[in-house]
Design an enzyme around this catalytic site. Sequence first.
Site, PDB file in Angstrom:
ATOM      1  N   HIS A 116       0.874  -1.183   0.000  1.00 16.64           N
ATOM      2  CA  HIS A 116       0.000   0.000   0.000  1.00 16.64           C
ATOM      3  C   HIS A 116       0.913   1.236   0.000  1.00 16.64           C
ATOM      4  O   HIS A 116       2.016   1.193   0.542  1.00 16.64           O
ATOM      5  CB  HIS A 116      -0.833  -0.051   1.291  1.00 16.64           C
ATOM      6  CG  HIS A 116      -1.869   1.009   1.413  1.00 16.64           C
ATOM      7  ND1 HIS A 116      -1.577   2.287   1.800  1.00 16.64           N
ATOM      8  CD2 HIS A 116      -3.201   0.978   1.212  1.00 16.64           C
ATOM      9  CE1 HIS A 116      -2.690   3.003   1.845  1.00 16.64           C
ATOM     10  NE2 HIS A 116      -3.696   2.222   1.491  1.00 16.64           N
ATOM     11  N   ASP A 193       3.333  -4.112   8.198  1.00 19.77           N
ATOM     12  CA  ASP A 193       2.110  -3.341   8.022  1.00 19.77           C
ATOM     13  C   ASP A 193       0.952  -4.297   8.313  1.00 19.77           C
ATOM     14  O   ASP A 193       0.648  -5.181   7.501  1.00 19.77           O
ATOM     15  CB  ASP A 193       2.059  -2.806   6.585  1.00 19.77           C
ATOM     16  CG  ASP A 193       0.719  -2.148   6.257  1.00 19.77           C
ATOM     17  OD1 ASP A 193      -0.207  -2.228   7.088  1.00 19.77           O
ATOM     18  OD2 ASP A 193       0.601  -1.578   5.155  1.00 19.77           O
ATOM     19  N   GLN A 196      -4.264  -4.886   7.340  1.00 21.95           N
ATOM     20  CA  GLN A 196      -5.264  -5.851   6.868  1.00 21.95           C
ATOM     21  C   GLN A 196      -5.153  -7.196   7.588  1.00 21.95           C
ATOM     22  O   GLN A 196      -5.883  -8.125   7.257  1.00 21.95           O
ATOM     23  CB  GLN A 196      -5.125  -6.073   5.347  1.00 21.95           C
ATOM     24  CG  GLN A 196      -5.333  -4.836   4.511  1.00 21.95           C
ATOM     25  CD  GLN A 196      -6.759  -4.276   4.565  1.00 21.95           C
ATOM     26  OE1 GLN A 196      -7.677  -4.912   5.095  1.00 21.95           O
ATOM     27  NE2 GLN A 196      -6.934  -3.081   4.057  1.00 21.95           N
ATOM     28  N   LYS A 219     -10.358  -0.170  10.882  1.00 13.44           N
ATOM     29  CA  LYS A 219     -10.544  -1.412  10.110  1.00 13.44           C
ATOM     30  C   LYS A 219     -10.890  -2.582  11.025  1.00 13.44           C
ATOM     31  O   LYS A 219     -10.964  -3.727  10.598  1.00 13.44           O
ATOM     32  CB  LYS A 219      -9.269  -1.728   9.313  1.00 13.44           C
ATOM     33  CG  LYS A 219      -8.954  -0.697   8.221  1.00 13.44           C
ATOM     34  CD  LYS A 219      -7.811  -1.170   7.374  1.00 13.44           C
ATOM     35  CE  LYS A 219      -7.171  -0.069   6.554  1.00 13.44           C
ATOM     36  NZ  LYS A 219      -8.013   0.480   5.495  1.00 13.44           N
ATOM     37  N   CYS A 359      -4.759   2.342  -3.609  1.00 13.89           N
ATOM     38  CA  CYS A 359      -3.516   2.921  -3.060  1.00 13.89           C
ATOM     39  C   CYS A 359      -2.348   1.951  -3.244  1.00 13.89           C
ATOM     40  O   CYS A 359      -1.518   1.797  -2.324  1.00 13.89           O
ATOM     41  CB  CYS A 359      -3.670   3.301  -1.597  1.00 13.89           C
ATOM     42  SG  CYS A 359      -5.008   4.447  -1.294  1.00 13.89           S
TER      43      CYS A 359
HETATM   44  N1  C6P Z   1      -6.221   0.524   2.973  1.00 12.71           N
HETATM   45  C1  C6P Z   1      -8.092   0.089   1.515  1.00 12.71           C
HETATM   46  O1  C6P Z   1      -9.242   0.304   1.089  1.00 12.71           O
HETATM   47  P1  C6P Z   1      -4.947   3.937   7.085  1.00 12.71           P
HETATM   48  O2  C6P Z   1      -5.577   4.676   5.928  1.00 12.71           O
HETATM   49  O3  C6P Z   1      -3.787   4.680   7.649  1.00 12.71           O
HETATM   50  O4  C6P Z   1      -5.927   3.488   8.101  1.00 12.71           O
HETATM   51  O5  C6P Z   1      -4.375   2.569   6.468  1.00 12.71           O
HETATM   52  C2  C6P Z   1      -3.458   2.590   5.424  1.00 12.71           C
HETATM   53  C3  C6P Z   1      -3.202   1.215   4.906  1.00 12.71           C
HETATM   54  C4  C6P Z   1      -1.936   0.668   5.059  1.00 12.71           C
HETATM   55  N2  C6P Z   1      -1.667  -0.576   4.660  1.00 12.71           N
HETATM   56  C5  C6P Z   1      -2.597  -1.368   4.111  1.00 12.71           C
HETATM   57  C6  C6P Z   1      -2.246  -2.754   3.712  1.00 12.71           C
HETATM   58  C7  C6P Z   1      -3.888  -0.868   3.913  1.00 12.71           C
HETATM   59  O6  C6P Z   1      -4.807  -1.649   3.356  1.00 12.71           O
HETATM   60  C8  C6P Z   1      -4.196   0.462   4.304  1.00 12.71           C
HETATM   61  C9  C6P Z   1      -5.547   1.042   4.060  1.00 12.71           C
HETATM   62  C10 C6P Z   1      -7.584   0.925   2.643  1.00 12.71           C
HETATM   63  O7  C6P Z   1      -7.379  -0.789   1.040  1.00 12.71           O
HETATM   64  C11 C6P Z   1      -7.698   2.388   2.343  1.00 12.71           C
HETATM   65  S1  C6P Z   1      -6.718   2.877   0.975  1.00 12.71           S
END
Ligand code: C6P
Length: 405
Positions: A116, A193, A196, A219, A359
């Site tokens: 991401h 990270d 997910q 999430k 992203c």
């Molecule tokens: N992915 C998706 O729809 P934040 O926005 O900081 O809570 O998380 C960022 C992020 C970082 N790593 C991974 C693997 C992610 O999936 C995400 C967030 C969402 O896939 C929003 S783009």
Amino acid sequence: MDNNDFPILHQKVNDEDLVYLDNAATTQKPKQVVEAMEKFYYNDNANVHRGVHTLAERSTEQFEAAREKVRKFINAKSNKEIIFTKGTTDSLNMIAQSYGENIHEGDEIVISIMEHHSNLIPWQQLAIKKHATLRYIGLTDDGELDMAEAKKLINDKTKIVSVAQVSNVLGVINPVKKLAELAHAHGAVMVVDGAQSAPHMPIDVQALDCDFFAFSGHKMLSETGIGVLYGKEELLNDMTPVEYGGEMIEFVKKYDTTWNDLPWKFEAGTPNIAGAISLGYAIDYLNEIGMQKIFDYEQQIVDYVLPKLLAIDDLEVYGPTDPTKHTAVISFNLKGLHPHDLATGLDMEGVAVRAGHHCAQPLMTYLGLSATARASFYFYNTLADADKLVEAIKATKEFFKHGTI
Ligand code: C6P
């Protein structure tokens, strides 16, 4: 599993029962979390760590109790290792900026092509700033992380390895424990990270032996604007804060400042108090069900739905085709149709999915795509929701072929 605690799920969208399959973007919030927030604001709200009055003490107690819940949830050794942040993005940027001070010209940083942007741009920019080299681990033909390539790329020049435990596009689980072993064998640190993964499976940062772990509250049933950075205490002790202000200081003199103890050294300013407390309640809710049970249940959904999706003519499904290697994040495209049109078609059927590059533009380029549609399940989804997804894709396909459903 029960979804009666989630009033938002019980509504009609476009005259159809809502099937919410955009959980990788954000999950819905159960009554228990929303009501706990209401209770906090109506009874206990005050700033933390500052006041000696009763409300300040109650608020501080609940805020620090939430930290303890997070510690247990990921099995960290100490509360000093749990830093509240705004979310995964904030956590990863903080590591890159603070631990990144250890990176020098000629050093190497290894990430994967499926990252991401939040786990890519901070490292890319650090590499540019420090004249270091950023290296990407690619994929196998089946959409898994290419561990043979990882073994070649991680070497004595590597200082940081940073990989998602679960891809937000391919749904694949990455062997971060093995990557941590590889990283450590070469003296590098391992960043995970967990955006997910933490919401969907048991996490044990000591068993993974990762050095840093990042995830987001929204999430996993909690509010937006709250997240966690886990870091090993000995590493965090040696790192300097990247944000300055209240809370994070021990003593401020006119021309110098000493830092507060961990974890507050990294929590400048008034934190997201209600967010942290809400994350604590979300963790209570998840623990009540059990993280292993949630993982097993979601795997049942994948076992059920992945073969059905793979069987739809003209539907291209990305990531591993073996359901045991695929989590409940499933990306796909219908040949000849833009994913936004596909997602709009599904929305007309009441099925909420995300479409776009998620992203992960370097991954899209690597796969030769501009975008995909993506369905992502959570424990409150059912096999009937999976059926509805399959039917809605077929109906959308027919609609765009013949102009009618
Ligand atoms: N992915 C998706 O729809 P934040 O926005 O900081 O809570 O998380 C960022 C992020 C970082 N790593 C991974 C693997 C992610 O999936 C995400 C967030 C969402 O896939 C929003 S783009």
